[in-house]
Design a protein around this motif. Structure first.
Motif, PDB file in Angstrom:
ATOM      1  N   ASP A 155      58.690  81.671  18.495  1.00  0.00           N
ATOM      2  CA  ASP A 155      59.174  80.702  19.479  1.00  0.00           C
ATOM      3  C   ASP A 155      58.440  79.363  19.399  1.00  0.00           C
ATOM      4  O   ASP A 155      58.103  78.751  20.413  1.00  0.00           O
ATOM      5  N   GLY A 156      58.197  78.912  18.178  1.00  0.00           N
ATOM      6  CA  GLY A 156      57.662  77.571  17.986  1.00  0.00           C
ATOM      7  C   GLY A 156      56.154  77.453  18.022  1.00  0.00           C
ATOM      8  O   GLY A 156      55.617  76.346  17.892  1.00  0.00           O
ATOM      9  N   VAL A 170      55.994  68.700  22.371  1.00  0.00           N
ATOM     10  CA  VAL A 170      55.713  69.780  23.315  1.00  0.00           C
ATOM     11  C   VAL A 170      56.718  70.900  23.066  1.00  0.00           C
ATOM     12  O   VAL A 170      57.928  70.663  23.022  1.00  0.00           O
ATOM     13  N   ASN A 171      56.224  72.107  22.911  1.00  0.00           N
ATOM     14  CA  ASN A 171      57.074  73.267  22.660  1.00  0.00           C
ATOM     15  C   ASN A 171      57.523  73.873  23.984  1.00  0.00           C
ATOM     16  O   ASN A 171      56.746  74.545  24.671  1.00  0.00           O
ATOM     17  N   ASP A 184      57.625  77.406  28.961  1.00  0.00           N
ATOM     18  CA  ASP A 184      58.391  78.320  29.803  1.00  0.00           C
ATOM     19  C   ASP A 184      57.715  79.679  29.918  1.00  0.00           C
ATOM     20  O   ASP A 184      57.750  80.313  30.991  1.00  0.00           O
ATOM     21  N   TYR A 185      57.111  80.141  28.826  1.00  0.00           N
ATOM     22  CA  TYR A 185      56.396  81.425  28.870  1.00  0.00           C
ATOM     23  C   TYR A 185      55.315  81.405  29.948  1.00  0.00           C
ATOM     24  O   TYR A 185      55.238  82.320  30.786  1.00  0.00           O
ATOM     25  N   ASN A 236      56.752  81.091  33.599  1.00  0.00           N
ATOM     26  CA  ASN A 236      57.251  82.372  34.106  1.00  0.00           C
ATOM     27  C   ASN A 236      56.093  83.276  34.511  1.00  0.00           C
ATOM     28  O   ASN A 236      56.153  83.951  35.552  1.00  0.00           O
ATOM     29  N   LEU A 237      55.032  83.289  33.709  1.00  0.00           N
ATOM     30  CA  LEU A 237      53.871  84.122  34.015  1.00  0.00           C
ATOM     31  C   LEU A 237      53.170  83.648  35.283  1.00  0.00           C
ATOM     32  O   LEU A 237      52.867  84.452  36.181  1.00  0.00           O
ATOM     33  N   PHE A 238      52.930  82.347  35.398  1.00  0.00           N
ATOM     34  CA  PHE A 238      52.237  81.828  36.581  1.00  0.00           C
ATOM     35  C   PHE A 238      53.061  82.038  37.843  1.00  0.00           C
ATOM     36  O   PHE A 238      52.525  82.392  38.900  1.00  0.00           O
TER      37      PHE A 238
END
Length: 495
Positions: A48-49, A117-118, A123-124, A127-129
Protein backbone atom coordinates in the motif's frame (compact mmCIF):
# COMPACT_ATOMS: atom_id res chain seq x y z
CA UNK A 1 5.77 -2.88 55.71
CA UNK A 2 9.49 -3.19 55.00
CA UNK A 3 10.81 -1.30 51.98
CA UNK A 4 14.41 -1.35 50.81
CA UNK A 5 15.04 2.02 49.25
CA UNK A 6 18.02 4.35 48.98
CA UNK A 7 17.67 8.11 48.69
CA UNK A 8 21.29 8.35 47.65
CA UNK A 9 23.14 6.07 45.26
CA UNK A 10 24.49 3.34 47.51
CA UNK A 11 24.41 -0.44 47.27
CA UNK A 12 21.01 -1.93 47.99
CA UNK A 13 21.45 -5.32 46.40
CA UNK A 14 18.55 -7.34 47.72
CA UNK A 15 15.85 -8.52 45.34
CA UNK A 16 12.24 -7.58 45.90
CA UNK A 17 10.09 -10.14 47.70
CA UNK A 18 6.34 -10.35 48.07
CA UNK A 19 6.66 -8.55 51.42
CA UNK A 20 8.19 -5.57 49.60
CA UNK A 21 5.23 -5.11 47.23
CA UNK A 22 3.20 -2.00 47.93
CA UNK A 23 -0.28 -2.95 49.17
CA UNK A 24 -1.90 0.41 48.46
CA UNK A 25 -4.18 1.23 45.54
CA UNK A 26 -2.96 3.12 42.49
CA UNK A 27 -4.59 6.55 42.12
CA UNK A 28 -7.63 6.56 39.85
CA UNK A 29 -5.82 9.04 37.59
CA UNK A 30 -2.92 6.64 36.94
CA UNK A 31 -2.98 5.28 33.39
CA UNK A 32 -1.96 1.67 32.77
CA UNK A 33 -0.94 0.83 29.24
CA UNK A 34 1.02 -1.36 26.85
CA UNK A 35 3.49 -0.64 24.08
CA UNK A 36 4.74 -1.72 20.67
CA UNK A 37 6.53 -0.23 17.65
CA UNK A 38 5.83 -0.14 13.93
CA UNK A 39 8.68 -2.18 12.47
CA UNK A 40 8.43 -4.72 15.26
CA UNK A 41 4.74 -5.54 14.81
CA UNK A 42 3.21 -4.17 11.60
CA UNK A 43 4.73 -6.25 8.81
CA UNK A 44 3.38 -5.32 5.34
CA UNK A 45 6.81 -3.85 4.70
CA UNK A 46 6.13 -3.02 1.03
CA UNK A 47 2.34 -2.87 0.86
CA UNK A 48 0.00 0.00 0.00
CA UNK A 49 2.69 2.47 -1.00
CA UNK A 50 5.04 2.04 1.97
CA UNK A 51 8.67 2.88 1.21
CA UNK A 52 11.88 1.18 2.30
CA UNK A 53 13.22 1.82 5.79
CA UNK A 54 16.77 1.30 7.02
CA UNK A 55 15.72 -1.93 8.74
CA UNK A 56 14.16 -3.22 5.51
CA UNK A 57 17.39 -2.43 3.72
CA UNK A 58 19.66 -3.63 6.53
CA UNK A 59 18.12 -7.10 6.56
CA UNK A 60 17.29 -7.50 2.87
CA UNK A 61 20.70 -6.55 1.49
CA UNK A 62 22.84 -8.24 4.13
CA UNK A 63 22.98 -11.82 5.29
CA UNK A 64 20.23 -11.74 7.96
CA UNK A 65 21.92 -14.47 10.00
CA UNK A 66 24.89 -12.16 10.47
CA UNK A 67 22.66 -9.37 11.83
CA UNK A 68 19.85 -11.18 13.68
CA UNK A 69 20.13 -14.16 16.01
CA UNK A 70 17.56 -16.28 14.20
CA UNK A 71 18.05 -14.82 10.71
CA UNK A 72 14.56 -13.30 10.65
CA UNK A 73 13.21 -9.84 9.85
CA UNK A 74 10.11 -7.68 10.27
CA UNK A 75 8.61 -8.26 6.82
CA UNK A 76 5.49 -9.83 8.38
CA UNK A 77 6.22 -9.68 12.12
CA UNK A 78 2.88 -9.77 14.02
CA UNK A 79 1.04 -8.69 10.86
CA UNK A 80 -0.57 -5.87 12.81
CA UNK A 81 -1.07 -3.91 9.61
CA UNK A 82 -3.82 -6.39 8.79
CA UNK A 83 -4.71 -7.51 12.33
CA UNK A 84 -4.87 -4.14 14.07
CA UNK A 85 -8.53 -4.61 15.01
CA UNK A 86 -7.65 -7.76 16.95
CA UNK A 87 -4.88 -5.82 18.69
CA UNK A 88 -7.36 -3.13 19.70
CA UNK A 89 -9.71 -5.83 21.00
CA UNK A 90 -6.94 -7.27 23.14
CA UNK A 91 -6.07 -3.84 24.49
CA UNK A 92 -9.72 -3.28 25.39
CA UNK A 93 -9.92 -6.66 27.13
CA UNK A 94 -6.79 -5.84 29.12
CA UNK A 95 -8.47 -2.64 30.22
CA UNK A 96 -5.58 -0.30 29.40
CA UNK A 97 -6.11 3.44 29.13
CA UNK A 98 -3.07 4.15 26.94
CA UNK A 99 -1.37 2.36 24.07
CA UNK A 100 2.08 3.46 23.08
CA UNK A 101 2.83 2.80 19.42
CA UNK A 102 4.92 4.31 16.67
CA UNK A 103 4.26 5.58 13.17
CA UNK A 104 6.28 4.14 10.32
CA UNK A 105 7.81 7.20 8.64
CA UNK A 106 7.93 5.43 5.25
CA UNK A 107 4.28 4.40 5.46
CA UNK A 108 3.39 8.10 5.54
CA UNK A 109 6.21 9.50 3.39
CA UNK A 110 7.60 6.66 1.24
CA UNK A 111 11.01 8.26 0.67
CA UNK A 112 10.98 10.31 3.86
CA UNK A 113 10.50 13.63 2.09
CA UNK A 114 7.30 15.70 2.22
CA UNK A 115 7.04 15.61 -1.59
CA UNK A 116 4.46 12.81 -1.58
CA UNK A 117 2.13 11.83 1.25
CA UNK A 118 0.89 8.24 1.05
CA UNK A 119 -2.82 8.47 1.81
CA UNK A 120 -3.19 4.73 2.35
CA UNK A 121 -0.65 4.95 5.16
CA UNK A 122 -2.42 7.96 6.65
CA UNK A 123 -5.72 6.12 6.53
CA UNK A 124 -4.25 3.08 8.30
CA UNK A 125 -3.21 5.15 11.29
CA UNK A 126 -6.38 7.23 11.27
CA UNK A 127 -8.49 4.08 11.48
CA UNK A 128 -6.29 2.73 14.28
CA UNK A 129 -6.34 5.95 16.32
CA UNK A 130 -10.08 6.36 15.91
CA UNK A 131 -10.70 2.79 17.04
CA UNK A 132 -8.48 3.27 20.09
CA UNK A 133 -10.32 6.46 21.06
CA UNK A 134 -13.70 4.79 20.56
CA UNK A 135 -12.63 2.12 23.03
CA UNK A 136 -11.45 4.61 25.64
CA UNK A 137 -7.75 4.11 24.91
CA UNK A 138 -5.45 7.11 24.53
CA UNK A 139 -2.77 6.67 21.84
CA UNK A 140 0.72 7.71 22.93
CA UNK A 141 2.45 8.04 19.58
CA UNK A 142 6.16 7.88 18.82
CA UNK A 143 7.18 9.58 15.59
CA UNK A 144 10.47 7.73 15.26
CA UNK A 145 11.21 4.26 16.61
CA UNK A 146 14.39 3.41 14.68
CA UNK A 147 12.94 2.91 11.15
CA UNK A 148 14.49 5.82 9.23
CA UNK A 149 13.61 6.06 5.52
CA UNK A 150 16.44 4.50 3.53
CA UNK A 151 16.40 7.43 1.11
CA UNK A 152 17.30 9.81 3.94
CA UNK A 153 19.92 7.41 5.26
CA UNK A 154 21.61 7.42 1.87
CA UNK A 155 22.68 11.01 2.37
CA UNK A 156 23.79 10.69 5.95
CA UNK A 157 20.77 9.97 8.11
CA UNK A 158 21.45 11.09 11.68
CA UNK A 159 24.94 12.18 10.70
CA UNK A 160 23.50 14.94 8.50
CA UNK A 161 22.14 18.01 10.36
CA UNK A 162 19.65 18.59 7.53
CA UNK A 163 17.78 15.53 8.76
CA UNK A 164 16.30 17.83 11.42
CA UNK A 165 14.49 19.70 8.63
CA UNK A 166 13.09 16.48 7.15
CA UNK A 167 12.02 15.26 10.57
CA UNK A 168 10.24 18.52 11.32
CA UNK A 169 8.41 18.30 7.98
CA UNK A 170 7.37 14.70 8.73
CA UNK A 171 6.24 15.68 12.23
CA UNK A 172 4.13 18.53 10.84
CA UNK A 173 2.29 16.12 8.51
CA UNK A 174 1.63 13.76 11.43
CA UNK A 175 0.39 16.57 13.66
CA UNK A 176 -1.90 17.83 10.88
CA UNK A 177 -3.44 14.43 10.19
CA UNK A 178 -3.45 12.75 13.58
CA UNK A 179 -3.34 15.58 16.11
CA UNK A 180 -7.12 15.58 16.71
CA UNK A 181 -6.79 12.00 18.01
CA UNK A 182 -3.39 12.12 19.72
CA UNK A 183 -2.64 14.08 22.89
CA UNK A 184 0.69 12.48 23.83
CA UNK A 185 3.59 12.49 21.37
CA UNK A 186 7.13 11.21 21.65
CA UNK A 187 9.48 12.49 19.00
CA UNK A 188 12.35 9.96 19.05
CA UNK A 189 12.54 6.75 21.05
CA UNK A 190 15.84 6.09 22.82
CA UNK A 191 18.22 8.12 20.67
CA UNK A 192 20.94 6.67 22.91
CA UNK A 193 20.26 3.26 21.33
CA UNK A 194 19.87 4.60 17.81
CA UNK A 195 23.20 6.36 18.04
CA UNK A 196 25.12 3.76 20.01
CA UNK A 197 23.95 0.62 18.22
CA UNK A 198 23.31 2.10 14.78
CA UNK A 199 26.13 4.60 14.30
CA UNK A 200 28.90 3.33 16.59
CA UNK A 201 28.72 -0.42 17.23
CA UNK A 202 26.94 -1.37 14.00
CA UNK A 203 24.55 -3.85 15.62
CA UNK A 204 21.41 -2.02 14.49
CA UNK A 205 20.49 -0.39 11.20
CA UNK A 206 22.08 1.38 9.42
CA UNK A 207 24.99 -0.67 10.76
CA UNK A 208 27.72 1.97 10.93
CA UNK A 209 30.82 1.31 13.06
CA UNK A 210 31.91 4.92 13.49
CA UNK A 211 33.13 4.34 17.03
CA UNK A 212 35.36 7.43 17.09
CA UNK A 213 32.53 9.94 16.80
CA UNK A 214 29.46 8.67 14.96
CA UNK A 215 27.49 8.34 18.19
CA UNK A 216 28.14 11.97 19.10
CA UNK A 217 27.20 13.36 15.69
CA UNK A 218 24.04 11.25 15.76
CA UNK A 219 23.21 12.56 19.25
CA UNK A 220 23.69 16.14 18.08
CA UNK A 221 21.40 15.69 15.07
CA UNK A 222 18.82 13.73 17.10
CA UNK A 223 18.49 16.55 19.61
CA UNK A 224 18.14 19.13 16.84
CA UNK A 225 15.48 16.99 15.14
CA UNK A 226 13.55 16.54 18.38
CA UNK A 227 13.67 20.26 19.12
CA UNK A 228 12.55 21.23 15.63
CA UNK A 229 9.54 18.90 15.88
CA UNK A 230 8.64 20.19 19.35
CA UNK A 231 8.68 23.78 18.10
CA UNK A 232 6.51 22.86 15.11
CA UNK A 233 3.91 21.51 17.52
CA UNK A 234 4.29 24.36 19.98
CA UNK A 235 4.05 27.10 17.36
CA UNK A 236 1.47 25.64 14.98
CA UNK A 237 -0.70 23.04 16.76
CA UNK A 238 -0.64 23.33 20.54
CA UNK A 239 -3.28 26.04 20.86
CA UNK A 240 -5.82 24.06 18.85
CA UNK A 241 -4.92 20.48 19.75
CA UNK A 242 -3.76 20.86 23.36
CA UNK A 243 -1.34 17.92 23.32
CA UNK A 244 2.06 17.23 24.84
CA UNK A 245 5.41 16.36 23.24
CA UNK A 246 8.54 14.77 24.74
CA UNK A 247 11.78 13.06 23.82
CA UNK A 248 11.98 9.37 24.76
CA UNK A 249 14.87 8.74 27.17
CA UNK A 250 16.23 5.43 28.40
CA UNK A 251 17.73 5.57 31.88
CA UNK A 252 19.04 3.05 34.36
CA UNK A 253 20.54 3.60 37.78
CA UNK A 254 24.35 3.73 37.95
CA UNK A 255 25.48 2.34 41.32
CA UNK A 256 29.10 2.67 42.49
CA UNK A 257 30.57 -0.79 43.01
CA UNK A 258 32.14 0.40 46.25
CA UNK A 259 29.95 3.16 47.69
CA UNK A 260 32.79 4.24 49.96
CA UNK A 261 35.27 4.58 47.10
CA UNK A 262 35.31 8.14 45.66
CA UNK A 263 36.62 6.81 42.35
CA UNK A 264 33.69 4.41 41.95
CA UNK A 265 31.32 7.21 42.97
CA UNK A 266 32.80 9.44 40.28
CA UNK A 267 32.61 6.63 37.70
CA UNK A 268 28.93 5.99 38.48
CA UNK A 269 28.12 9.69 38.14
CA UNK A 270 30.05 9.88 34.88
CA UNK A 271 28.16 6.84 33.58
CA UNK A 272 24.87 8.61 34.29
CA UNK A 273 25.91 11.98 32.90
CA UNK A 274 27.36 10.55 29.69
CA UNK A 275 24.41 8.18 29.28
CA UNK A 276 20.89 9.20 30.31
CA UNK A 277 21.81 12.84 30.98
CA UNK A 278 23.59 13.28 27.66
CA UNK A 279 20.09 13.64 26.19
CA UNK A 280 18.22 14.80 29.28
CA UNK A 281 20.46 17.74 30.08
CA UNK A 282 20.25 19.49 26.68
CA UNK A 283 16.45 19.30 26.86
CA UNK A 284 15.91 20.15 30.52
CA UNK A 285 19.02 22.10 31.55
CA UNK A 286 20.73 23.32 28.37
CA UNK A 287 23.82 21.93 26.61
CA UNK A 288 25.66 18.66 27.14
CA UNK A 289 26.71 17.76 30.71
CA UNK A 290 29.96 19.56 31.48
CA UNK A 291 31.83 16.35 32.28
CA UNK A 292 30.95 15.10 28.81
CA UNK A 293 32.20 18.28 27.15
CA UNK A 294 35.44 18.31 29.13
CA UNK A 295 36.24 14.62 28.93
CA UNK A 296 35.66 14.18 25.18
CA UNK A 297 37.63 17.34 24.47
CA UNK A 298 40.54 16.03 26.53
CA UNK A 299 40.38 12.58 24.95
CA UNK A 300 40.26 14.13 21.51
CA UNK A 301 43.32 16.24 22.27
CA UNK A 302 45.20 13.15 23.46
CA UNK A 303 44.47 11.61 20.07
CA UNK A 304 45.92 14.62 18.19
CA UNK A 305 42.51 15.94 17.17
CA UNK A 306 42.63 19.74 16.87
CA UNK A 307 38.94 19.79 17.79
CA UNK A 308 36.59 17.91 20.08
CA UNK A 309 34.86 14.88 18.59
CA UNK A 310 31.72 16.01 20.44
CA UNK A 311 29.85 18.53 18.27
CA UNK A 312 29.48 21.83 20.08
CA UNK A 313 26.06 23.46 20.20
CA UNK A 314 25.87 27.10 19.29
CA UNK A 315 24.03 29.31 21.77
CA UNK A 316 21.16 29.47 19.30
CA UNK A 317 20.99 25.66 19.25
CA UNK A 318 21.18 25.44 23.05
CA UNK A 319 18.22 27.81 23.26
CA UNK A 320 16.37 25.87 20.55
CA UNK A 321 16.67 22.56 22.43
CA UNK A 322 16.36 23.72 26.04
CA UNK A 323 12.81 23.46 27.37
CA UNK A 324 11.46 21.26 24.58
CA UNK A 325 9.54 18.82 26.77
CA UNK A 326 5.98 18.81 28.09
CA UNK A 327 6.45 15.64 30.15
CA UNK A 328 9.30 13.22 30.80
CA UNK A 329 9.06 9.96 28.87
CA UNK A 330 11.51 7.39 30.22
CA UNK A 331 12.20 3.74 29.44
CA UNK A 332 13.60 1.75 32.35
CA UNK A 333 14.70 -1.87 32.24
CA UNK A 334 17.56 -2.36 34.69
CA UNK A 335 20.51 -0.79 36.47
CA UNK A 336 24.26 -1.38 36.70
CA UNK A 337 27.10 -1.54 39.15
CA UNK A 338 29.84 0.80 37.97
CA UNK A 339 33.55 0.49 38.66
CA UNK A 340 36.22 3.10 38.02
CA UNK A 341 38.84 2.31 35.40
CA UNK A 342 42.14 4.08 34.94
CA UNK A 343 42.27 5.99 31.67
CA UNK A 344 43.55 4.07 28.68
CA UNK A 345 46.65 5.55 27.10
CA UNK A 346 47.85 4.96 23.54
CA UNK A 347 44.52 3.77 22.12
CA UNK A 348 42.76 5.55 19.23
CA UNK A 349 40.07 7.87 20.64
CA UNK A 350 36.60 6.34 20.68
CA UNK A 351 33.41 6.65 22.67
CA UNK A 352 34.11 3.56 24.79
CA UNK A 353 37.38 4.99 26.07
CA UNK A 354 35.80 8.42 26.46
CA UNK A 355 33.41 6.96 29.04
CA UNK A 356 35.92 4.44 30.37
CA UNK A 357 34.03 2.70 33.15
CA UNK A 358 33.18 -0.93 33.82
CA UNK A 359 29.42 -1.42 34.15
CA UNK A 360 27.80 -4.77 34.94
CA UNK A 361 24.87 -6.38 36.73
CA UNK A 362 25.03 -7.76 40.24
CA UNK A 363 24.97 -11.56 40.14
CA UNK A 364 22.14 -11.64 42.68
CA UNK A 365 19.75 -9.84 40.33
CA UNK A 366 17.38 -12.16 38.42
CA UNK A 367 18.45 -12.66 34.79
CA UNK A 368 16.09 -12.43 31.80
CA UNK A 369 16.54 -14.25 28.50
CA UNK A 370 18.25 -11.12 27.16
CA UNK A 371 21.87 -10.96 28.28
CA UNK A 372 21.59 -7.20 28.94
CA UNK A 373 18.47 -7.45 31.14
CA UNK A 374 18.38 -8.13 34.87
CA UNK A 375 15.75 -7.17 37.42
CA UNK A 376 16.51 -4.41 39.92
CA UNK A 377 13.21 -2.64 40.61
CA UNK A 378 14.66 -0.56 43.45
CA UNK A 379 16.69 1.24 40.79
CA UNK A 380 13.54 2.51 39.11
CA UNK A 381 12.39 4.36 42.23
CA UNK A 382 15.82 5.86 42.77
CA UNK A 383 16.22 7.01 39.16
CA UNK A 384 12.74 8.53 39.23
CA UNK A 385 13.79 10.57 42.24
CA UNK A 386 16.98 11.62 40.44
CA UNK A 387 15.20 12.65 37.26
CA UNK A 388 12.49 14.48 39.16
CA UNK A 389 15.09 16.38 41.21
CA UNK A 390 17.39 17.20 38.28
CA UNK A 391 14.77 18.09 35.69
CA UNK A 392 11.55 18.96 37.54
CA UNK A 393 9.52 17.73 34.53
CA UNK A 394 6.09 18.10 36.11
CA UNK A 395 4.83 14.79 34.71
CA UNK A 396 6.60 11.46 34.15
CA UNK A 397 5.40 8.49 32.11
CA UNK A 398 7.24 5.14 32.12
CA UNK A 399 7.08 4.43 28.40
CA UNK A 400 8.88 1.05 28.41
CA UNK A 401 9.51 -1.56 31.07
CA UNK A 402 9.48 -5.27 30.42
CA UNK A 403 10.97 -8.74 30.73
CA UNK A 404 12.18 -11.24 28.14
CA UNK A 405 11.97 -15.00 28.45
CA UNK A 406 11.91 -18.04 26.17
CA UNK A 407 8.24 -17.82 25.24
CA UNK A 408 6.44 -19.79 27.94
CA UNK A 409 2.73 -19.15 28.44
CA UNK A 410 2.97 -19.44 32.22
CA UNK A 411 5.43 -16.55 32.43
CA UNK A 412 5.82 -16.12 36.16
CA UNK A 413 9.13 -14.31 35.73
CA UNK A 414 7.43 -11.55 33.79
CA UNK A 415 4.69 -11.27 36.42
CA UNK A 416 7.28 -10.93 39.18
CA UNK A 417 9.17 -8.28 37.20
CA UNK A 418 6.08 -6.21 36.36
CA UNK A 419 4.70 -6.43 39.88
CA UNK A 420 7.96 -5.33 41.49
CA UNK A 421 8.49 -2.43 39.10
CA UNK A 422 4.92 -1.21 39.43
CA UNK A 423 5.40 -1.37 43.21
CA UNK A 424 8.48 0.85 42.87
CA UNK A 425 6.43 3.30 40.81
CA UNK A 426 3.65 3.31 43.39
CA UNK A 427 6.22 3.95 46.13
CA UNK A 428 7.52 6.93 44.17
CA UNK A 429 3.99 8.31 43.80
CA UNK A 430 2.66 7.77 47.31
CA UNK A 431 5.80 8.14 49.41
CA UNK A 432 8.01 10.45 47.35
CA UNK A 433 5.32 12.66 45.83
CA UNK A 434 6.51 12.19 42.24
CA UNK A 435 3.89 12.78 39.55
CA UNK A 436 4.20 9.53 37.61
CA UNK A 437 0.98 9.45 35.61
CA UNK A 438 1.32 6.37 33.42
CA UNK A 439 3.07 3.10 32.60
CA UNK A 440 3.20 1.24 29.29
CA UNK A 441 4.58 -2.26 29.65
CA UNK A 442 6.89 -3.54 26.93
CA UNK A 443 5.24 -5.17 25.20
CA UNK A 444 1.63 -5.90 24.34
CA UNK A 445 2.66 -8.98 22.37
CA UNK A 446 5.73 -10.84 21.24
CA UNK A 447 7.43 -9.00 18.40
CA UNK A 448 10.62 -8.65 16.37
CA UNK A 449 13.29 -7.66 18.89
CA UNK A 450 15.91 -6.24 16.54
CA UNK A 451 19.21 -8.14 16.67
CA UNK A 452 17.69 -11.03 18.64
CA UNK A 453 14.77 -11.52 16.24
CA UNK A 454 12.01 -13.60 17.78
CA UNK A 455 14.23 -15.52 20.22
CA UNK A 456 13.66 -13.34 23.31
CA UNK A 457 9.94 -12.47 23.47
CA UNK A 458 8.71 -9.67 25.74
CA UNK A 459 4.97 -9.90 25.14
CA UNK A 460 2.03 -10.24 27.48
CA UNK A 461 0.44 -12.04 24.54
CA UNK A 462 2.16 -14.86 22.68
CA UNK A 463 2.28 -14.67 18.88
CA UNK A 464 2.75 -17.86 16.85
CA UNK A 465 5.19 -16.71 14.17
CA UNK A 466 4.99 -20.13 12.46
CA UNK A 467 1.27 -19.65 11.85
CA UNK A 468 0.41 -17.53 8.79
CA UNK A 469 -2.49 -16.14 10.85
CA UNK A 470 -0.08 -15.01 13.59
CA UNK A 471 -2.37 -16.43 16.26
CA UNK A 472 -2.38 -14.47 19.52
CA UNK A 473 -2.63 -16.28 22.89
CA UNK A 474 -2.82 -14.62 26.29
CA UNK A 475 -0.05 -15.50 28.74
CA UNK A 476 -0.39 -15.62 32.51
CA UNK A 477 1.15 -12.14 32.67
CA UNK A 478 -1.65 -10.71 30.52
CA UNK A 479 -4.23 -12.09 32.93
CA UNK A 480 -2.29 -10.76 35.92
CA UNK A 481 -1.94 -7.32 34.35
CA UNK A 482 -5.64 -7.30 33.44
CA UNK A 483 -6.48 -7.90 37.10
CA UNK A 484 -4.07 -5.19 38.28
CA UNK A 485 -5.71 -2.70 35.94
CA UNK A 486 -9.21 -3.70 37.03
CA UNK A 487 -8.46 -3.59 40.77
CA UNK A 488 -5.64 -0.98 40.73
CA UNK A 489 -3.95 -3.34 43.19
CA UNK A 490 -0.74 -5.39 42.82
CA UNK A 491 -1.71 -8.06 45.36
CA UNK A 492 -4.74 -10.18 46.11
CA UNK A 493 -5.88 -7.50 48.53
CA UNK A 494 -4.97 -3.84 49.01
CA UNK A 495 -5.81 -1.23 51.60
Amino acid sequence: MMRRYCLVVVLCLVSSTQADINNKYFPESFQFGAAGAAYQIEGAWNEDGKGESIWDHFLHYNNPTSKVADGTNGDVACDSYHKWQEDVDNLKKLGVRIYRLSISWTRILPDGTPYRVNQEGVDYYLNLFKALKQNGIEPLVTLYHWDLPQHLSDFGGFLNPQLADYFAAYARICFENFGPYVKYWMTINEPQTTCGSGYSLGAHAPGYTLIDGGMYQCAYVSLLAHARAWHVYNDEFRAQQGGKVALGLVCGLSIPLDPNNPKDQEAAERNHLMGCASYGNPVYVGNWPQVMIDRIAAKSKEGNYPFSRLPQFTQEEIDLINGTSDFLAVNYYSSALVQYLDDFVGFPPNNLFDLNVLAFANQSWPQAASIWLTSYPEGLRIILNRLNKDYNPGEIIITENGWSDTGELDDQGRITYIQAHLSAILDSILEDGINVTGYTVWSLMDSFEWSTGYTEPFGLIKVDFNDPQRTRTWKSSAKYYQNVIATRCLLDQCQ
